[in-house]
Design an enzyme around this catalytic site. Structure first.
Site, PDB file in Angstrom:
ATOM      1  N   ASP A 174      23.818 -10.480  -8.307  1.00 46.32           N
ATOM      2  CA  ASP A 174      24.703 -11.574  -8.691  1.00 46.32           C
ATOM      3  C   ASP A 174      23.800 -12.695  -9.223  1.00 46.32           C
ATOM      4  OD1 ASP A 174      26.796 -13.238  -9.182  1.00 46.32           O
ATOM      5  OD2 ASP A 174      27.711 -13.067  -7.205  1.00 46.32           O
TER       6      ASP A 174
HETATM    7  C1  BGC Z   1      29.720 -14.768  -9.504  1.00 46.29           C
HETATM    8  C2  BGC Z   1      29.877 -13.432 -10.207  1.00 46.29           C
HETATM    9  C3  BGC Z   1      29.800 -13.631 -11.697  1.00 46.29           C
HETATM   10  C4  BGC Z   1      28.472 -14.295 -12.016  1.00 46.29           C
HETATM   11  C5  BGC Z   1      28.274 -14.529 -13.498  1.00 46.29           C
HETATM   12  C6  BGC Z   1      28.519 -15.548  -9.988  1.00 46.29           C
HETATM   13  O1  BGC Z   1      28.584 -16.870  -9.572  1.00 46.29           O
HETATM   14  O2  BGC Z   1      29.648 -14.576  -8.113  1.00 46.29           O
HETATM   15  O3  BGC Z   1      31.101 -12.843  -9.850  1.00 46.29           O
HETATM   16  O4  BGC Z   1      29.961 -12.417 -12.356  1.00 46.29           O
HETATM   17  O5  BGC Z   1      28.420 -15.550 -11.381  1.00 46.29           O
HETATM   18  O6  BGC Z   1      29.080 -15.542 -13.948  1.00 46.29           O
END
Ligand code: BGC
Length: 822
Positions: free
Chosen positions: A229
């Site tokens: 993530d």
């Molecule tokens: C989130 C993800 C997301 C990623 C990219 C993170 O803060 O938890 O679900 O895909 O950001 O935006």
């Protein structure tokens, strides 16, 4: 080598230097992998996800795109075919944004009703979540875009999500939280998976070898790509060895020294090679290796397709759950005069907040939807009260002057429209160590009291007519905004005379140990509603045949980085519903939230519809259901409790169980979340899991299955269901399994099959629901195996977890065991 020459990932791997292999293992920037021009290896672009494809632009104000119903809305449809179709359409959307990978679906489960990202996931039930998630993935990947099922695993709340350890007992992990991911791998054949921010039982998910290698690859046979993530990778070689292929975003941060580590350690070198192969395979499997997409954000397309619009409208309508319909007040008579009341009436709530946001092609409000369907003269309107978490964002232009932090020299100027700025990039020549003055002129039509506010990730202060009125600089404190890097909102009230008033906002980014933090600011402005507003709304409601009170929350409340505020509707909305119900006996409440809510006025209103955040066509989908053009065929994918104390994690007394303490959140309730918790403690929910009314009625008229079953056989259950009413409609036949004798304690019943069916008045249909050994099994942590014990099981069939009129008994003739050990 030319770009058109066929090359496999494996062939390319053998041509890569160690340095090149390492370069593939962290992004180039926020959304792209690193290209290797020497070998014509192109960039791969990824995009959020899950309710649309945002593209590479900012969270707000980026390129336009189709906004689909959010996760809980799709979860409410219980319609596997529909999710497949949604996936297919999202693939086209993704490719038009240059992305061959979508960061979706989110398949974490609803544990506490207060999870900030409740809106983004499908359900409290792992089987329902897994089925819907797999269908979405299959649809997406069929059309050449890889899914990235997320967040693996244990990201069931937002509190301290970057550091907390989700301490999950083994059985709960196996029987609940891993299941949707396991199904996404085995049934959905997902090509990618995203590790969660949190730790699992003490080890970051992004470097958890047991999770990323032993379970995911060895046990489940996953051979795709694992990415972190965003900013969720913490180590270089260690994370590669654990099974994390790609650090996102880039450039490498946790993996800045990976090359050196790989040069010095043969084991890491081998792991780097395998991870690089996984990146190449993803390029190959999405077709990008041979036919690169245009990954430039500037070239993203903004096409809007009528078939996608129609699908969003249909899916939105299908997600709406009819919770109450006294005297069959709904559907509304077309000739009626309708008063649309409430803060969500004229403002369309189509999505949740956080990384799931996007710039929707359109946002149709309930008011617009009803006006279009009934004619403007038939529809009255009053806002009644507001429900913002932050003041509405200022809508004028902001003039930004960037200065060097040290010399104060002006480096650039820029004009942006709208009062919120998230800096994902800066004008040329401006370094992240900048300071800015953001100015605008407030034009006020009448004398009066006005609210002003600042919320920021970074320091801010506001000057009005040259005088400082808000300090979020000296008194700046981290609060609940901007994914946990921003302040709370700082508000003030001022008296303004009619005319123009210069506003100047000073901004300076904040630095953390690891570098620059998120840079963002939001200027809020509004004329507050008068105290009498609720009474005025009730007076408007009294003039109509029906009042539709549009209340709920919005993406400011239901968002990433912070948990939900509670279960009581924000602001004066409960009071508004009560006042309108008093003024008009035909009051219908239209709820739009991302999760459960309490309804103190339930007995005072005739009907309640839960419409979630149903995507860009919201108002049309809502009008379709209100007027009976579509049957409300949504069924709750989450239990609505009577009170916060009935939540499985008891958030009314914050502790280790929720939201967590000292860096740990203990899943002490084990297997008992959602309806499993309701059964275990014999609670009466406000509305049970699986529940939802239709404008017609259905009856299960017969059900049959063999009464004995041998290990490794499948059981086919034939269920006949009839539409006994006088309108066409859809229902969901649900099958729950109960183990009558078990060595281990088990939930009273568990959903193991379901099917949605559309029937004309009087029509019957016989469905075949299939159960396999896993439908009967629990996980034995002492044996590390799935175990279905011989003996009697009851199969309960019906139309909600608390409406199961038909049961069948089946005897499993011998024990069945499936080891999870290699
Ligand atoms: C989130 C993800 C997301 C990623 C990219 C993170 O803060 O938890 O679900 O895909 O950001 O935006």
């Amino acid at each position: 080598m030319t770009q058109t020459q066929p090359r496999t990932a494996q062939e390319l791997l053998d041509l890569l230097t160690l340095e090149e292999q390492v370069s593939l293992l962290a992004g180039a920037d926020f959304w792209r992998t690193v290209p290797i021009p020497r070998l014509n290896i192109p960039q791969l672009k990824v995009s959020d996800g899950p309710a649309g494809v945002r593209g590479g632009g900012a969270l707000v104000g980026g390129k336009h795109t189709a906004a689909f119903p959010v996760g809980i809305a799709l979860g409410s449809t219980w319609n596997v075919d529909l999710l497949h179709e949604v996936g297919e359409h999202l693939a086209r959307e993704a490719r038009e944004k240059g992305a061959a990978v979508l960061l979706a679906p989110t398949v974490n489960l609803f544990r506490s009703t207060l999870n900030g990202r409740n809106f983004e996931s499908y359900s409290e039930d792992p089987f329902l979540t897994g089925k819907l998630g797999s269908a979405y993935i299959l649809g997406l990947q069929k059309n050449g875009v890889a899914a990235t099922v997320k967040h693996f695993v244990g990201n069931e709340s937002e509190y301290q999500r970057n550091t907390i350890s989700s301490d999950i007992p083994e059985r709960a992990l196996r029987e609940l939280y891993l299941v949707p991911f396991e199904m996404a791998v085995k049934e959905g054949k997902t090509l990618a998976i995203m590790s969660a921010y949190n730790k699992l039982n003490g080890t970051f998910s992004s470097e958890n070898k047991r999770l990323l290698t032993d379970i995911l690859r060895t046990e489940w046979g996953f051979d795709g790509l694992v990415m972190s993530d965003w900013f969720g990778a913490h180590t270089a070689g260690k994370s590669v060895l654990a099974g994390l292929d790609l650090e996102m975003p880039g450039p490498a941060r946790a993996r800045a020294n990976l090359l050196e580590e790989a040069q010095n350690d043969p084991e890491i070198r081998q792991a780097v090679r395998e991870a690089a192969l996984n990146v190449l395979k993803l390029l190959e499997r999405t077709g990008v290796l041979e036919n690169p997409l245009d990954v430039l954000d500037a070239n993203e397309q903004e096409n809007e397709y009528p078939d996608t619009r129609a699908l969003i409208r249909r899916a939105g309508a299908e997600s709406i759950v009819l919770l109450k319909n006294e005297q069959s007040i709904l559907p509304l008579a077309r000739a009626a005069k309708v008063a649309v009341i409430g803060p969500n009436g004229a403002t369309a709530q189509v999505m949740g907040g956080g990384s799931a946001q996007m710039s929707a092609h359109r946002k149709v409000s309930p008011l617009q939807g009803l006006q279009e369907a009934l004619g403007e003269s038939q529809v009255l309107y009053h806002i009644g009260c507001d429900n913002d978490r932050f003041l509405p964002v200022y809508t004028g232009d902001l003039h930004i002057q960037y200065r060097a932090l040290d010399t104060q020299e002006t480096l650039a100027t820029e004009v942006r429209s709208g009062g919120e700025i998230m800096w994902f990039g800066l004008p040329e020549g401006v370094p992240w160590g900048f300071e800015a003055t953001v100015s605008t002129t407030l034009k006020v039509a009448e004398d009066g009291v006005y609210d002003l506010s600042l919320t920021s990730a970074g320091l801010t202060k506001l000057l009005l007519n040259g005088e400082q009125r808000i300090d979020n600089w000296d008194s700046f404190k981290i609060g609940d905004s901007y994914f946990g890097s921003g302040s709370n909102e700082v508000r003030t009230q001022v008296h303004l005379t009619a005319g123009a008033h210069p506003i100047q906002i000073e901004y300076r980014p904040l630095f953390s140990e690891s570098g620059i933090q998120m840079c963002a600011m939001r200027f809020g402005f509004r004329k507050p509603l008068p105290e009498s507003s609720i009474q005025e709304a009730a007076n408007v409601a009294a003039q109509a045949d029906f009042a539709v009170v549009c209340v709920g929350s919005n993406g400011e409340w239901e968002t990433e980085g912070v948990d939900r505020w509670g279960l009581v509707l924000p602001g004066r909305q409960d009071e508004l519903v009560q006042a309108v119900a008093k003024a008009n006996p035909n009051t219908i409440v239209l709820l739009q939230t991302g999760g459960p809510i309490l309804m103190p006025w339930l007995s005072e209103v005739k009907a309640v519809l839960q419409a979630w955040f149903p995507g860009q066509e919201a108002g049309h989908a809502i009008a379709d259901v209100l007027l009976g053009d579509a049957d409300p065929s949504g069924r709750l994918p989450q239990t609505f409790p009577q009170s916060l104390s009935d939540d499985p994690t008891h958030p009314e007394t914050p502790d280790l169980q929720y939201p967590g303490e000292n860096g740990h959140v203990e899943y002490q309730e084990g297997l008992y979340i959602g309806y499993r918790h309701v059964d275990q403690h014999q609670l009466t929910p406000l509305f049970p899991f699986g529940y939802g009314l239709s404008y017609t009625q259905f009856e299960i008229t017969s059900a049959q299955a063999a009464d004995t079953l041998n290990p490794d056989e499948e059981l086919q259950v034939q269920v006949t269901v009839q539409n006994t009413g006088d309108r066409p409609g859809q229902t969901v036949v649900q099958l729950y399994v109960q183990d009558l004798q078990s060595t281990l304690e088990r939930p009273l019943k568990e959903l193991k099959a379901f099917q949605k069916v559309a029937l004309e008045p009087g029509q019957s249909s016989t469905l075949t629901l299939i159960l396999n050994m896993r439908s009967f099994a629990y996980y034995s942590d002492t044996q590390s195996a799935w175990v279905a014990e011989r003996g009697d099981f009851l199969l309960h069939l019906g139309q909600s977890s608390q409406d199961l009129p038909v049961s069948l008994k089946v005897n499993l003739t011998a024990d069945w065991t499936l080891s999870t050990q290699p």
